[in-house]
Design a protein around this motif. Structure first.
Motif, PDB file in Angstrom:
ATOM      1  N   ASP A  13       0.872  -1.181   0.000  1.00  0.00           N
ATOM      2  CA  ASP A  13       0.000   0.000   0.000  1.00  0.00           C
ATOM      3  C   ASP A  13       0.907   1.229   0.000  1.00  0.00           C
ATOM      4  N   ASN A  14       0.554   2.231  -0.791  1.00  0.00           N
ATOM      5  CA  ASN A  14       1.408   3.435  -0.814  1.00  0.00           C
ATOM      6  C   ASN A  14       0.959   4.487   0.202  1.00  0.00           C
ATOM      7  N   LEU A  15      -0.044   4.167   0.986  1.00  0.00           N
ATOM      8  CA  LEU A  15      -0.553   5.037   2.050  1.00  0.00           C
ATOM      9  C   LEU A  15      -1.038   6.387   1.518  1.00  0.00           C
ATOM     10  N   SER A  16      -1.408   6.446   0.247  1.00  0.00           N
ATOM     11  CA  SER A  16      -1.940   7.713  -0.281  1.00  0.00           C
ATOM     12  C   SER A  16      -3.304   8.005   0.347  1.00  0.00           C
ATOM     13  N   THR A  17      -4.080   6.973   0.583  1.00  0.00           N
ATOM     14  CA  THR A  17      -5.355   7.181   1.295  1.00  0.00           C
ATOM     15  C   THR A  17      -5.521   6.190   2.450  1.00  0.00           C
ATOM     16  N   GLY A  18      -4.644   5.215   2.538  1.00  0.00           N
ATOM     17  CA  GLY A  18      -4.765   4.199   3.591  1.00  0.00           C
ATOM     18  C   GLY A  18      -4.004   4.596   4.855  1.00  0.00           C
ATOM     19  N   PHE A  19      -4.091   3.730   5.854  1.00  0.00           N
ATOM     20  CA  PHE A  19      -3.499   4.010   7.165  1.00  0.00           C
ATOM     21  C   PHE A  19      -2.707   2.790   7.632  1.00  0.00           C
ATOM     22  N   ARG A  20      -1.456   3.020   7.982  1.00  0.00           N
ATOM     23  CA  ARG A  20      -0.573   1.927   8.400  1.00  0.00           C
ATOM     24  C   ARG A  20      -1.165   1.143   9.568  1.00  0.00           C
ATOM     25  N   ASP A  21      -1.793   1.855  10.501  1.00  0.00           N
ATOM     26  CA  ASP A  21      -2.287   1.149  11.694  1.00  0.00           C
ATOM     27  C   ASP A  21      -3.581   0.367  11.441  1.00  0.00           C
ATOM     28  N   ALA A  22      -4.085   0.433  10.205  1.00  0.00           N
ATOM     29  CA  ALA A  22      -5.251  -0.411   9.865  1.00  0.00           C
ATOM     30  C   ALA A  22      -4.807  -1.813   9.446  1.00  0.00           C
ATOM     31  N   VAL A  23      -3.505  -1.993   9.274  1.00  0.00           N
ATOM     32  CA  VAL A  23      -2.974  -3.293   8.823  1.00  0.00           C
ATOM     33  C   VAL A  23      -2.700  -4.144  10.065  1.00  0.00           C
ATOM     34  N   LEU A  24      -3.615  -5.022  10.388  1.00  0.00           N
ATOM     35  CA  LEU A  24      -3.533  -5.741  11.668  1.00  0.00           C
ATOM     36  C   LEU A  24      -2.840  -7.094  11.567  1.00  0.00           C
ATOM     37  N   PHE A  25      -2.589  -7.553  10.354  1.00  0.00           N
ATOM     38  CA  PHE A  25      -1.957  -8.877  10.206  1.00  0.00           C
ATOM     39  C   PHE A  25      -0.901  -8.845   9.101  1.00  0.00           C
ATOM     40  N   GLY A  26       0.086  -9.707   9.235  1.00  0.00           N
ATOM     41  CA  GLY A  26       1.061  -9.933   8.168  1.00  0.00           C
ATOM     42  C   GLY A  26       2.093  -8.827   8.053  1.00  0.00           C
ATOM     43  N   ASP A  27       2.878  -8.903   6.978  1.00  0.00           N
ATOM     44  CA  ASP A  27       3.915  -7.900   6.729  1.00  0.00           C
ATOM     45  C   ASP A  27       3.329  -6.729   5.961  1.00  0.00           C
ATOM     46  N   PHE A  28       3.969  -5.586   6.130  1.00  0.00           N
ATOM     47  CA  PHE A  28       3.517  -4.388   5.417  1.00  0.00           C
ATOM     48  C   PHE A  28       4.664  -3.825   4.589  1.00  0.00           C
ATOM     49  N   ILE A  29       4.395  -3.553   3.312  1.00  0.00           N
ATOM     50  CA  ILE A  29       5.400  -2.929   2.448  1.00  0.00           C
ATOM     51  C   ILE A  29       4.784  -1.678   1.838  1.00  0.00           C
ATOM     52  N   GLU A  30       5.463  -0.543   2.041  1.00  0.00           N
ATOM     53  CA  GLU A  30       4.953   0.707   1.477  1.00  0.00           C
ATOM     54  C   GLU A  30       5.455   0.842   0.043  1.00  0.00           C
ATOM     55  N   GLY A  31       4.543   0.946  -0.898  1.00  0.00           N
ATOM     56  CA  GLY A  31       4.946   1.081  -2.294  1.00  0.00           C
ATOM     57  C   GLY A  31       3.753   1.019  -3.221  1.00  0.00           C
ATOM     58  N   ASP A  32       4.048   1.176  -4.520  1.00  0.00           N
ATOM     59  CA  ASP A  32       2.992   1.239  -5.535  1.00  0.00           C
ATOM     60  C   ASP A  32       2.811  -0.107  -6.236  1.00  0.00           C
ATOM     61  N   THR A  33       1.574  -0.390  -6.600  1.00  0.00           N
ATOM     62  CA  THR A  33       1.310  -1.617  -7.359  1.00  0.00           C
ATOM     63  C   THR A  33       1.886  -1.518  -8.773  1.00  0.00           C
ATOM     64  N   SER A  34       2.207  -0.296  -9.207  1.00  0.00           N
ATOM     65  CA  SER A  34       2.773  -0.131 -10.558  1.00  0.00           C
ATOM     66  C   SER A  34       4.288  -0.327 -10.570  1.00  0.00           C
ATOM     67  N   ASP A  35       4.877  -0.529  -9.397  1.00  0.00           N
ATOM     68  CA  ASP A  35       6.330  -0.709  -9.296  1.00  0.00           C
ATOM     69  C   ASP A  35       6.650  -2.190  -9.577  1.00  0.00           C
ATOM     70  N   GLN A  36       6.930  -2.493 -10.836  1.00  0.00           N
ATOM     71  CA  GLN A  36       7.044  -3.902 -11.233  1.00  0.00           C
ATOM     72  C   GLN A  36       8.226  -4.608 -10.596  1.00  0.00           C
ATOM     73  N   GLU A  37       9.283  -3.842 -10.359  1.00  0.00           N
ATOM     74  CA  GLU A  37      10.469  -4.454  -9.729  1.00  0.00           C
ATOM     75  C   GLU A  37      10.102  -4.890  -8.299  1.00  0.00           C
ATOM     76  N   LEU A  38       9.442  -3.976  -7.585  1.00  0.00           N
ATOM     77  CA  LEU A  38       9.040  -4.267  -6.202  1.00  0.00           C
ATOM     78  C   LEU A  38       8.007  -5.401  -6.154  1.00  0.00           C
ATOM     79  N   VAL A  39       7.005  -5.315  -7.002  1.00  0.00           N
ATOM     80  CA  VAL A  39       5.945  -6.336  -6.983  1.00  0.00           C
ATOM     81  C   VAL A  39       6.530  -7.704  -7.340  1.00  0.00           C
TER      82      VAL A  39
END
Ligand code: UD1
Length: 332
Positions: free
Chosen positions: A34-60
């Motif tokens: 999630d790039n946190l443009s409209t989301g909130f880090r503290d809403a992620v209650l499970f698993g790992d979190f990676i800040e970034g864009d779905t359009s970033d093909q290298e990262l994805v």
């Protein structure tokens, strides 16, 4: 052997975070992008979190490999209809082009299952105010078009490869986690339930009714409001379905009946125990009088049954979350 992973894009957003929580409670191995443009880090209650864009093909590509991703649930998107009208390329860029890049990564990595967040906006203004999955698609704004184009890419990719998909077309999503851990935190909200609850807790002076002369029983617009917990549960069902070998499919997510704006505001007043300051205004451009889901297919194909099909419950959970937000950040 380590369990295969599930990637949730937009897992820090409203619907994504509720689904992620249910997936976590079900014991899935999760990673949120999630790039946190409209989301909130503290809403992620499970698993790992990676800040970034779905359009970033290298990262994805790296995430798909590192977590041995078997399934992608793609929530990340822009969702504000009027903004899509004034800035269409933002919507085609994020909702269509970024989805294409994500799909290319999925194809490359051999991801098996894809669950896509689509919208009732693909139907535009359906005849008789009710839309079934095989009703004509005729979006009336770029938001709806941007999602429909992604549906087409997904359909064609599934036809050409082993990728299976479920497209979920959301109707009007409302409510929040009944245990109060997460909710709808969207800034500058325009959705009726959110605006009405903000007015109820004093964050706004008033709430407007956009149009009182529609051909509906009380003259105000009618929508099919679905509780976010039921919608989240539909995603888990969709994942089970794909894992069991279910064929790619498109499903409406609604209850199959609706409530008017006045009925929603009455429910907010009941839940809050006092009247709202309601202002009647003219119609908002582009609003259909009624939009209800033909809701039989999702029950048949996924065996999904709603648990919160009750306007008072929907509104009570929305209001409880709004009170929580107010406590965390009181109005000046
Ligand atoms: C909108 C989008 C839809 C999108 C959904 C979720 C349009 C035409 N539809 O649904 O594509 O999937 O958001 O993002 O834009 N209303 C008031 N006062 C308010 C706000 C709304 O009276 O302050 C009325 C509206 O006129 C409508 C109903 O409440 O009859 C619901 O409106 P809203 O919550 O904004 O959602 P939709 O417009 O139905």
């Amino acid at each position: 052997m380590t369990k295969k992973g599930v990637l949730v894009t937009g897992g820090a957003g409203y619907i994504g975070s509720h689904t992620l929580r249910q997936l976590g409670e079900a014991g899935e191995r999760l990673v949120t992008l999630d790039n946190l443009s409209t989301g909130f880090r503290d809403a992620v209650l499970f698993g790992d979190f990676i800040e970034g864009d779905t359009s970033d093909q290298e990262l994805v590509g790296r995430i798909l490999r590192d977590y041995d991703i078997e399934a992608v649930l793609h929530f990340a998107a822009h969702t504000i209809v009027p903004e899509s009208v004034s800035n269409p390329l933002k919507y085609y860029g994020n909702n269509t082009c970024a989805t294409r890049r994500l799909l290319a990564c999925c194809q490359e990595a051999g991801v098996r299952h894809f669950i896509f967040s689509s919208t009732a906006a693909v139907y535009g203004i359906p005849e008789g105010g009710k839309a079934w999955e095989d009703s004509p698609t005729a979006p009336i704004n770029p938001y709806g078009s941007s999602k429909l184009m992604s549906e087409w890419m997904l359909r064609d990719l599934s036809a050409a490869t082993d990728l299976g998909h479920v497209i979920l077309r959301y109707f009007n999503v409302a409510g929040s986690d009944p245990q109060g851990r997460i909710g709808q935190s969207t800034r500058e909200a325009t959705l009726l339930t959110k605006v009405a609850c903000e007015a109820a807790v004093g964050k706004r002076e008033s709430v407007a009714i956009f149009g009182t002369d529609y051909p509906t029983p009380d003259g105000t617009g009618v929508r099919d409001y679905i509780h976010v917990e039921d919608l989240a549960a539909a995603h888990l069902r969709a994942l089970d379905y794909l894992r069991a070998g279910g064929a790619s499919t498109t499903l409406n997510c609604g209850y199959g009946h609706g409530y008017s704006v006045r009925e929603v505001l009455d429910a907010v007043e009941r839940a809050n125990g006092k009247p709202l300051n309601i202002i009647e205004q003219g119609r908002r451009p582009g609003d259909p009088p009624q939009l209800i889901a033909g809701a039989g297919r999702i029950r048949r194909e996924l065996g999904w049954e709603p648990r919160y099909d009750d306007l008072d419950t929907i509104v009570q959970t929305s209001l409880a979350w709004e009170r929580r937000l107010l406590k965390a950040a009181p109005c000046a």
